[in-house]
Enzyme design. Structure first.
Site, short mmCIF file in Angstrom:
data_model
loop_
_atom_site.label_atom_id
_atom_site.label_comp_id
_atom_site.label_asym_id
_atom_site.label_seq_id
_atom_site.Cartn_x
_atom_site.Cartn_y
_atom_site.Cartn_z
N PRO A 2 0.84 -1.20 0.00
CA PRO A 2 0.00 0.00 0.00
C PRO A 2 0.87 1.25 0.00
CG PRO A 2 -0.60 -1.50 1.79
CD PRO A 2 0.69 -1.99 1.21
N GLU A 3 0.49 2.23 -0.79
CA GLU A 3 1.23 3.48 -0.81
C GLU A 3 0.56 4.44 0.16
OE1 GLU A 3 2.89 4.73 -4.33
OE2 GLU A 3 2.92 2.75 -5.23
N LYS A 55 3.15 6.00 5.69
CA LYS A 55 2.43 4.73 5.54
C LYS A 55 1.97 4.17 6.88
CE LYS A 55 5.11 3.71 1.46
NZ LYS A 55 6.12 2.78 0.92
#
Ligand SMILES: [Zn+2]
Length: 288
Positions: A2-3, A55
Protein backbone atom coordinates in the site's frame (compact mmCIF):
# COMPACT_ATOMS: atom_id res chain seq x y z
CA UNK A 1 2.57 -2.60 -0.96
CA UNK A 2 0.00 0.00 0.00
CA UNK A 3 1.23 3.48 -0.81
CA UNK A 4 0.66 6.56 1.28
CA UNK A 5 -2.52 7.36 -0.59
CA UNK A 6 -4.19 4.07 0.32
CA UNK A 7 -3.21 4.50 3.99
CA UNK A 8 -4.56 8.06 3.83
CA UNK A 9 -7.86 6.77 2.44
CA UNK A 10 -7.97 3.98 5.02
CA UNK A 11 -7.43 6.42 7.88
CA UNK A 12 -10.05 8.77 6.48
CA UNK A 13 -12.61 5.95 6.15
CA UNK A 14 -11.86 4.64 9.66
CA UNK A 15 -12.10 8.17 11.04
CA UNK A 16 -15.50 8.69 9.43
CA UNK A 17 -16.78 5.36 10.70
CA UNK A 18 -15.56 5.31 14.30
CA UNK A 19 -14.28 8.71 15.44
CA UNK A 20 -16.36 10.00 18.32
CA UNK A 21 -17.69 6.51 19.09
CA UNK A 22 -17.09 4.42 22.18
CA UNK A 23 -15.31 1.09 21.77
CA UNK A 24 -17.64 -1.75 22.75
CA UNK A 25 -15.39 -4.65 21.77
CA UNK A 26 -11.70 -5.26 21.25
CA UNK A 27 -10.06 -8.47 20.10
CA UNK A 28 -6.52 -9.19 18.95
CA UNK A 29 -4.30 -12.16 18.14
CA UNK A 30 -1.16 -10.06 18.69
CA UNK A 31 0.22 -10.86 22.13
CA UNK A 32 1.87 -7.48 22.86
CA UNK A 33 -1.41 -5.69 22.12
CA UNK A 34 -3.38 -8.19 24.19
CA UNK A 35 -1.08 -7.57 27.16
CA UNK A 36 -1.64 -3.81 27.02
CA UNK A 37 -5.36 -4.39 26.63
CA UNK A 38 -5.37 -6.62 29.74
CA UNK A 39 -3.80 -3.86 31.81
CA UNK A 40 -5.59 -0.89 30.28
CA UNK A 41 -8.66 -2.10 28.39
CA UNK A 42 -9.57 -0.47 25.11
CA UNK A 43 -13.27 -1.14 25.64
CA UNK A 44 -14.98 1.89 27.12
CA UNK A 45 -12.58 4.39 25.55
CA UNK A 46 -13.74 6.73 22.81
CA UNK A 47 -12.01 6.77 19.44
CA UNK A 48 -10.81 10.36 19.20
CA UNK A 49 -9.51 10.31 15.63
CA UNK A 50 -7.73 8.21 13.04
CA UNK A 51 -4.96 9.68 10.93
CA UNK A 52 -2.15 8.63 8.61
CA UNK A 53 1.46 9.65 8.68
CA UNK A 54 3.32 8.42 5.64
CA UNK A 55 2.43 4.73 5.54
CA UNK A 56 1.56 4.54 9.24
CA UNK A 57 -2.00 4.50 10.52
CA UNK A 58 -2.67 5.98 13.97
CA UNK A 59 -5.87 5.37 15.92
CA UNK A 60 -6.18 7.69 18.93
CA UNK A 61 -8.26 6.50 21.89
CA UNK A 62 -9.28 8.60 24.87
CA UNK A 63 -7.12 8.21 27.96
CA UNK A 64 -3.81 8.60 26.08
CA UNK A 65 -3.71 5.38 24.11
CA UNK A 66 -2.66 5.28 20.46
CA UNK A 67 -2.71 2.22 18.19
CA UNK A 68 0.05 2.54 15.62
CA UNK A 69 -0.03 0.14 12.67
CA UNK A 70 1.89 -0.39 9.45
CA UNK A 71 0.62 -2.49 6.56
CA UNK A 72 3.96 -3.41 4.95
CA UNK A 73 3.26 -5.70 1.96
CA UNK A 74 0.02 -7.37 2.87
CA UNK A 75 -1.82 -5.76 5.77
CA UNK A 76 -5.15 -3.98 5.48
CA UNK A 77 -7.95 -2.47 7.54
CA UNK A 78 -11.53 -3.25 6.58
CA UNK A 79 -14.80 -1.78 7.84
CA UNK A 80 -17.86 -3.97 8.40
CA UNK A 81 -21.26 -3.85 9.96
CA UNK A 82 -21.33 -6.29 12.86
CA UNK A 83 -22.38 -9.67 11.46
CA UNK A 84 -21.39 -8.82 7.89
CA UNK A 85 -19.30 -11.43 6.07
CA UNK A 86 -15.59 -10.55 6.07
CA UNK A 87 -13.75 -10.28 2.75
CA UNK A 88 -10.62 -11.90 4.19
CA UNK A 89 -10.16 -15.18 6.08
CA UNK A 90 -10.66 -15.19 9.83
CA UNK A 91 -7.15 -16.67 10.19
CA UNK A 92 -5.74 -13.39 8.84
CA UNK A 93 -7.53 -11.34 11.50
CA UNK A 94 -5.15 -9.55 13.86
CA UNK A 95 -7.25 -6.79 15.43
CA UNK A 96 -10.99 -6.14 15.72
CA UNK A 97 -12.25 -2.84 17.11
CA UNK A 98 -16.02 -2.79 17.54
CA UNK A 99 -17.92 0.46 18.08
CA UNK A 100 -21.61 -0.35 18.35
CA UNK A 101 -22.66 -1.81 15.01
CA UNK A 102 -19.41 -0.99 13.20
CA UNK A 103 -16.27 -3.10 13.18
CA UNK A 104 -12.80 -2.10 12.05
CA UNK A 105 -10.87 -5.29 11.29
CA UNK A 106 -7.13 -5.34 10.73
CA UNK A 107 -6.00 -8.28 8.57
CA UNK A 108 -2.41 -9.57 8.29
CA UNK A 109 -1.10 -6.45 9.98
CA UNK A 110 2.59 -7.13 10.60
CA UNK A 111 3.39 -4.11 12.76
CA UNK A 112 1.05 -2.89 15.48
CA UNK A 113 1.95 -1.23 18.77
CA UNK A 114 0.14 0.61 21.50
CA UNK A 115 1.64 3.95 22.45
CA UNK A 116 1.08 6.86 24.72
CA UNK A 117 1.64 10.34 23.32
CA UNK A 118 5.00 10.30 25.09
CA UNK A 119 6.18 6.90 23.83
CA UNK A 120 5.11 7.87 20.31
CA UNK A 121 7.44 10.84 20.55
CA UNK A 122 10.27 8.38 21.10
CA UNK A 123 9.24 6.09 18.24
CA UNK A 124 12.00 6.75 15.74
CA UNK A 125 10.24 5.22 12.72
CA UNK A 126 7.40 7.69 13.06
CA UNK A 127 9.34 10.69 14.30
CA UNK A 128 12.01 10.43 11.61
CA UNK A 129 9.51 10.48 8.76
CA UNK A 130 10.12 13.14 6.19
CA UNK A 131 7.51 15.65 5.13
CA UNK A 132 4.25 13.78 4.42
CA UNK A 133 3.32 14.20 0.77
CA UNK A 134 -0.39 14.03 1.68
CA UNK A 135 -0.35 16.28 4.73
CA UNK A 136 -2.03 19.67 4.52
CA UNK A 137 1.31 21.15 5.53
CA UNK A 138 3.23 19.68 2.58
CA UNK A 139 5.21 22.38 0.90
CA UNK A 140 6.94 21.84 -2.46
CA UNK A 141 10.02 23.92 -1.64
CA UNK A 142 10.40 22.19 1.70
CA UNK A 143 10.16 18.78 0.03
CA UNK A 144 12.58 19.86 -2.71
CA UNK A 145 14.88 21.01 0.11
CA UNK A 146 14.68 17.55 1.70
CA UNK A 147 15.64 16.00 -1.65
CA UNK A 148 18.55 18.46 -1.98
CA UNK A 149 19.77 17.57 1.52
CA UNK A 150 19.56 13.89 0.65
CA UNK A 151 21.52 14.59 -2.53
CA UNK A 152 24.29 16.37 -0.58
CA UNK A 153 24.53 13.54 1.94
CA UNK A 154 24.12 10.74 -0.63
CA UNK A 155 25.35 11.98 -4.02
CA UNK A 156 25.50 8.44 -5.43
CA UNK A 157 21.99 7.45 -4.30
CA UNK A 158 19.58 6.77 -7.14
CA UNK A 159 16.53 9.02 -7.31
CA UNK A 160 14.21 5.99 -7.49
CA UNK A 161 15.49 4.81 -4.12
CA UNK A 162 15.43 8.33 -2.68
CA UNK A 163 11.72 8.58 -3.54
CA UNK A 164 11.03 5.44 -1.51
CA UNK A 165 13.06 6.68 1.46
CA UNK A 166 10.36 7.63 3.97
CA UNK A 167 12.79 9.84 5.87
CA UNK A 168 13.12 12.13 2.86
CA UNK A 169 9.48 12.36 1.76
CA UNK A 170 6.90 10.15 3.49
CA UNK A 171 4.08 8.39 1.66
CA UNK A 172 5.48 7.53 -1.78
CA UNK A 173 5.42 3.84 -2.69
CA UNK A 174 6.83 1.76 -5.51
CA UNK A 175 4.14 2.43 -8.12
CA UNK A 176 4.27 6.20 -7.70
CA UNK A 177 8.06 6.12 -7.69
CA UNK A 178 8.05 5.11 -11.36
CA UNK A 179 5.11 7.35 -12.28
CA UNK A 180 6.59 10.44 -10.65
CA UNK A 181 10.00 9.87 -12.29
CA UNK A 182 8.30 9.49 -15.68
CA UNK A 183 6.21 12.64 -15.32
CA UNK A 184 9.35 14.52 -14.23
CA UNK A 185 11.24 13.10 -17.25
CA UNK A 186 13.89 11.82 -14.87
CA UNK A 187 15.45 8.37 -15.32
CA UNK A 188 14.81 6.50 -12.04
CA UNK A 189 18.40 5.18 -11.89
CA UNK A 190 19.98 8.63 -12.13
CA UNK A 191 22.27 9.44 -9.25
CA UNK A 192 21.18 12.31 -7.01
CA UNK A 193 24.25 14.39 -7.85
CA UNK A 194 23.16 14.60 -11.49
CA UNK A 195 19.79 16.15 -10.62
CA UNK A 196 19.34 19.90 -10.85
CA UNK A 197 17.43 21.97 -8.29
CA UNK A 198 14.78 22.49 -10.95
CA UNK A 199 14.35 18.75 -11.45
CA UNK A 200 14.10 18.15 -7.70
CA UNK A 201 11.51 20.92 -7.43
CA UNK A 202 9.50 19.37 -10.28
CA UNK A 203 9.66 15.94 -8.65
CA UNK A 204 8.44 17.40 -5.33
CA UNK A 205 5.59 19.16 -7.11
CA UNK A 206 4.47 16.17 -9.20
CA UNK A 207 4.66 13.84 -6.18
CA UNK A 208 2.10 15.98 -4.37
CA UNK A 209 -0.11 16.42 -7.45
CA UNK A 210 -0.30 12.68 -8.19
CA UNK A 211 -0.83 11.61 -4.60
CA UNK A 212 -3.47 14.30 -3.95
CA UNK A 213 -5.38 13.42 -7.09
CA UNK A 214 -5.69 9.89 -5.78
CA UNK A 215 -7.19 10.78 -2.45
CA UNK A 216 -9.72 13.29 -3.77
CA UNK A 217 -13.10 12.68 -2.09
CA UNK A 218 -15.44 10.53 -4.09
CA UNK A 219 -12.72 8.83 -6.10
CA UNK A 220 -12.53 5.08 -6.44
CA UNK A 221 -9.67 2.99 -5.17
CA UNK A 222 -7.66 3.04 -8.39
CA UNK A 223 -4.28 4.62 -8.70
CA UNK A 224 -4.53 6.92 -11.68
CA UNK A 225 -1.78 8.98 -13.16
CA UNK A 226 -2.38 8.59 -16.88
CA UNK A 227 -5.66 10.21 -17.86
CA UNK A 228 -5.38 10.00 -21.61
CA UNK A 229 -8.14 9.27 -24.11
CA UNK A 230 -10.47 6.54 -22.93
CA UNK A 231 -10.57 5.03 -26.38
CA UNK A 232 -7.07 3.69 -25.98
CA UNK A 233 -7.32 2.53 -22.37
CA UNK A 234 -9.75 0.46 -20.39
CA UNK A 235 -10.54 2.98 -17.70
CA UNK A 236 -11.41 0.34 -15.14
CA UNK A 237 -8.13 -1.53 -15.39
CA UNK A 238 -5.70 0.04 -12.97
CA UNK A 239 -2.56 -0.79 -14.94
CA UNK A 240 -3.96 0.77 -18.09
CA UNK A 241 -4.26 4.03 -16.21
CA UNK A 242 -0.58 4.29 -15.43
CA UNK A 243 2.14 5.86 -17.57
CA UNK A 244 4.88 3.27 -17.11
CA UNK A 245 4.36 1.08 -14.04
CA UNK A 246 3.71 -2.53 -15.01
CA UNK A 247 4.07 -1.70 -18.73
CA UNK A 248 7.43 -3.30 -19.57
CA UNK A 249 7.69 -4.05 -23.30
CA UNK A 250 4.72 -1.83 -24.15
CA UNK A 251 4.84 1.47 -26.00
CA UNK A 252 5.31 4.71 -24.13
CA UNK A 253 2.02 6.60 -24.06
CA UNK A 254 3.89 9.80 -24.83
CA UNK A 255 6.51 8.88 -27.44
CA UNK A 256 5.98 5.26 -28.48
CA UNK A 257 9.37 3.98 -27.29
CA UNK A 258 9.35 0.62 -25.47
CA UNK A 259 9.03 0.84 -21.68
CA UNK A 260 11.84 -0.85 -19.76
CA UNK A 261 11.98 -2.44 -16.32
CA UNK A 262 14.78 -3.21 -13.91
CA UNK A 263 14.83 -4.08 -10.22
CA UNK A 264 16.21 -1.36 -8.01
CA UNK A 265 17.52 -0.95 -4.50
CA UNK A 266 17.95 -3.30 -1.57
CA UNK A 267 14.31 -4.39 -1.90
CA UNK A 268 14.82 -5.15 -5.63
CA UNK A 269 11.64 -3.23 -6.39
CA UNK A 270 10.55 -3.34 -10.04
CA UNK A 271 11.16 0.04 -11.62
CA UNK A 272 9.77 1.16 -14.98
CA UNK A 273 10.79 3.95 -17.31
CA UNK A 274 10.75 5.17 -20.90
CA UNK A 275 14.32 5.24 -22.27
CA UNK A 276 13.45 8.09 -24.61
CA UNK A 277 11.40 10.38 -22.31
CA UNK A 278 13.76 9.71 -19.40
CA UNK A 279 17.33 9.77 -20.73
CA UNK A 280 19.94 8.01 -18.61
CA UNK A 281 21.95 11.17 -17.88
CA UNK A 282 24.57 10.40 -15.27
CA UNK A 283 23.08 7.04 -14.34
CA UNK A 284 25.26 3.99 -14.05
CA UNK A 285 24.22 2.75 -17.44
CA UNK A 286 25.14 6.05 -19.09
CA UNK A 287 28.66 5.69 -17.73
CA UNK A 288 29.13 2.10 -18.80
ZN1 LIG B 1 8.45 8.03 -23.91
Amino acid sequence: MPEGDSIFRTARALNKAVAGKVVTGFETTLAPLARVNDDAPVVGRAVERVESRGKWCLIYFSGDLILLSHMRMSGSWHLYKVGERWQAPRSAMRIVITCGDVQAVGFSIPVAEFHTARSLERCAQVQELGVDVLSAGYNVSEAAGALREHKCANPDAEIGNALLNQRVIAGIGNIYKSEIAFASRVHPFRRMQTLSDGELELIAEIAQRYMRANVAEGKGAGIVTYTGPRGTTGAMDRRSRLWVYGRQGQECRRCGAIIEMRKQGTGARPTYWCPSCQPAVGSREARS
